[in-house]
Design a protein around this motif. Structure first.
Motif, short mmCIF file in Angstrom:
data_model
loop_
_atom_site.label_atom_id
_atom_site.label_comp_id
_atom_site.label_asym_id
_atom_site.label_seq_id
_atom_site.Cartn_x
_atom_site.Cartn_y
_atom_site.Cartn_z
N PHE A 26 23.79 -12.95 41.64
CA PHE A 26 24.75 -13.76 40.89
C PHE A 26 25.54 -12.89 39.90
CE2 PHE A 26 21.74 -17.66 41.28
CZ PHE A 26 22.28 -17.99 42.52
N ALA A 27 24.85 -11.96 39.25
CA ALA A 27 25.51 -11.09 38.27
C ALA A 27 26.51 -10.15 38.94
CB ALA A 27 24.47 -10.28 37.49
N ALA A 28 26.15 -9.67 40.11
CA ALA A 28 27.02 -8.70 40.80
C ALA A 28 28.25 -9.36 41.42
CB ALA A 28 26.22 -7.97 41.87
N ARG A 29 28.07 -10.55 42.02
CA ARG A 29 29.17 -11.11 42.80
C ARG A 29 29.61 -12.51 42.39
NH1 ARG A 29 26.21 -9.81 47.38
NH2 ARG A 29 26.82 -11.76 48.36
N GLY A 30 28.81 -13.16 41.57
CA GLY A 30 29.14 -14.53 41.18
C GLY A 30 28.45 -15.53 42.08
N PRO A 104 28.26 -7.31 31.14
CA PRO A 104 28.92 -7.99 32.27
C PRO A 104 28.03 -8.99 33.01
CG PRO A 104 29.49 -5.67 32.26
CD PRO A 104 28.43 -5.85 31.21
N ASP A 105 26.75 -8.66 33.23
CA ASP A 105 25.88 -9.59 33.95
C ASP A 105 25.62 -10.86 33.14
OD1 ASP A 105 24.36 -7.92 32.21
OD2 ASP A 105 22.53 -8.45 33.27
N ILE A 106 25.49 -10.70 31.82
CA ILE A 106 25.28 -11.85 30.94
C ILE A 106 26.53 -12.73 30.96
CG2 ILE A 106 24.87 -12.58 28.55
CD1 ILE A 106 22.43 -11.20 29.72
N GLN A 107 27.70 -12.10 30.82
CA GLN A 107 28.95 -12.86 30.81
C GLN A 107 29.13 -13.66 32.09
OE1 GLN A 107 31.62 -9.60 30.20
NE2 GLN A 107 31.87 -10.06 28.04
N LEU A 111 28.46 -17.24 30.72
CA LEU A 111 29.72 -17.76 30.19
C LEU A 111 30.74 -18.16 31.26
CD1 LEU A 111 30.10 -15.21 27.27
CD2 LEU A 111 29.29 -17.57 27.13
N ILE A 112 30.69 -17.52 32.42
CA ILE A 112 31.69 -17.82 33.45
C ILE A 112 31.13 -18.83 34.47
CG2 ILE A 112 33.11 -16.87 35.31
CD1 ILE A 112 33.17 -14.22 33.61
N LEU A 169 34.04 -14.07 26.23
CA LEU A 169 34.81 -14.19 27.47
C LEU A 169 36.05 -13.30 27.44
CD1 LEU A 169 34.65 -18.03 28.17
CD2 LEU A 169 33.86 -16.20 29.68
N TRP A 170 36.72 -13.26 26.31
CA TRP A 170 37.90 -12.40 26.18
C TRP A 170 37.51 -10.94 26.32
CZ3 TRP A 170 39.22 -9.03 21.98
CH2 TRP A 170 40.48 -8.43 22.13
N LEU A 171 36.40 -10.56 25.69
CA LEU A 171 35.94 -9.17 25.79
C LEU A 171 35.59 -8.80 27.23
CD1 LEU A 171 33.82 -8.99 22.53
CD2 LEU A 171 35.85 -7.61 23.04
N ALA A 172 35.14 -9.79 28.01
CA ALA A 172 34.80 -9.54 29.42
C ALA A 172 36.02 -9.08 30.21
CB ALA A 172 34.22 -10.79 30.05
N GLN A 173 37.19 -9.53 29.80
CA GLN A 173 38.43 -9.17 30.51
C GLN A 173 39.06 -7.89 29.96
OE1 GLN A 173 39.04 -11.21 33.10
NE2 GLN A 173 37.23 -12.30 32.38
N SER A 174 38.53 -7.40 28.86
CA SER A 174 39.15 -6.25 28.18
C SER A 174 38.65 -4.92 28.72
CB SER A 174 38.83 -6.33 26.68
OG SER A 174 39.20 -5.13 26.05
N ASP A 175 39.57 -3.97 28.82
CA ASP A 175 39.20 -2.60 29.21
C ASP A 175 39.21 -1.66 28.02
OD1 ASP A 175 39.04 -3.30 31.90
OD2 ASP A 175 41.18 -2.99 32.21
N ASP A 176 39.57 -2.17 26.86
CA ASP A 176 39.72 -1.34 25.66
C ASP A 176 38.41 -1.33 24.87
OD1 ASP A 176 40.40 -0.06 23.33
OD2 ASP A 176 42.26 -1.20 23.02
N PRO A 177 37.74 -0.17 24.76
CA PRO A 177 36.48 -0.11 24.01
C PRO A 177 36.64 -0.45 22.53
CG PRO A 177 37.07 2.06 24.91
CD PRO A 177 38.11 1.11 25.36
#
Length: 197
Positions: A26-30, A104-107, A111-112, A169-177
Motif C-alpha cells: 500500500f505504501a509503495a503503490r497505493g 512518504p509511506d506514512i503520508q 493522509l491520502i 499533505l502539502w509537504l508530500a507534494q514538495s520537492d524542496d527540502p
C-alpha cells in the motif's frame, strides 16, 4: 490445550505477515493498485487465511492504517513526554507529528488513502482516537494552567489537527527540502499566537 496455543500463535503470525506485506505494498503503490492476490502471495498465505482474519481488503487496510496511526501517535507522545513544561510538550509534539507524517509511506497510507478508502467520517474517528485526543489533552492542560486563553477545546483541536494534516499533505507534494523547516517555523508562529502574553 497446547494445540489451541499453537493455532493462536500461527494465526497471529499470519496476521502479522499480512499486515507487514500489505503495508509495504500500500505504501509503495497505493491501495487501489494492490490486489488481494498480490498481498497473499507476498505474505506466503492463502486467500482463505486472509478471509479468516479480515473480511475484505478495506478491513485489512483499516488494520494497517490503525497500525500506522498508532506508531505516529507513539512517536509524538515519546517526543513530547521528555519535556516537563506543558508548552514545550505541546510544541515538541506538534513538530514531531509534522516530521513523522512527512515520511512518504506514512503520508500515502495515513493522509491520502486513509480518507479515500474508509471515508472521511471513519478516518476522522480513527485520527481522533490515535492522536487528536492527545492534542486535546495537551490544549486542555494549557488552558487550565492559563498559558492559553480559556476557550472551547474541540474547535481548537480540530483547527490545529487539520492544519497539521494539510501541511503534511502539502509537504508530500514538495520537492524542496527547505519546505519542512519553513512549515515547522510557520507552525511555531501559529502556536505562539495562542499563548497568553
Amino acid at each position: 490445550m497446547k494445540t489451541h496455543g499453537v493455532r493462536a500463535q500461527q494465526r497471529e503470525q499470519t496476521r502479522q505477515a499480512l499486515l507487514r506485506e500489505s503495508r509495504r505494498l500500500f505504501a509503495a503503490r497505493g491501495y487501489g493498485a494492490v490486489s488481494l492476490s498480490e498481498i497473499v502471495s507476498e505474505a506466503g498465505v492463502t486467500k482463505g487465511a486472509l478471509y479468516h482474519l479480515f473480511e475484505s481488503k478495506a478491513e485489512l487496510f483499516r488494520a494497517v492504517l490503525e497500525q500506522v496511526q498508532q506508531e505516529v501517535a507513539e512517536t509524538v507522545a515519546r517526543t513530547a513526554d521528555v519535556h516537563d513544561d506543558l508548552w514545550t510538550r505541546l510544541t515538541a509534539g506538534c513538530q514531531a507529528f509534522l516530521t513523522a507524517s512527512t515520511a512518504p509511506d506514512i503520508q500515502r497510507i495515513m493522509l491520502i488513502d486513509g480518507p479515500a478508502v474508509l471515508g472521511w467520517n471513519e478516518w476522522r474517528a480513527m485520527d481522533e482516537a490515535a492522536s487528536a485526543r492527545h492534542l486535546a489533552d495537551a490544549l486542555t492542560e494549557l488552558i487550565e494552567e492559563g498559558t492559553i486563553a480559556a476557550q472551547p477545546v474541540a474547535p481548537l483541536t480540530h483547527l490545529l489537527s487539520g492544519a497539521m494534516n494539510e501541511a503534511a499533505l502539502w509537504l508530500a507534494q514538495s520537492d524542496d527540502p527547505a519546505d519542512l523547516p519553513a512549515t515547522q517555523a510557520a507552525l511555531v508562529q501559529i502556536l505562539q499566537a495562542l499563548r497568553n502574553r
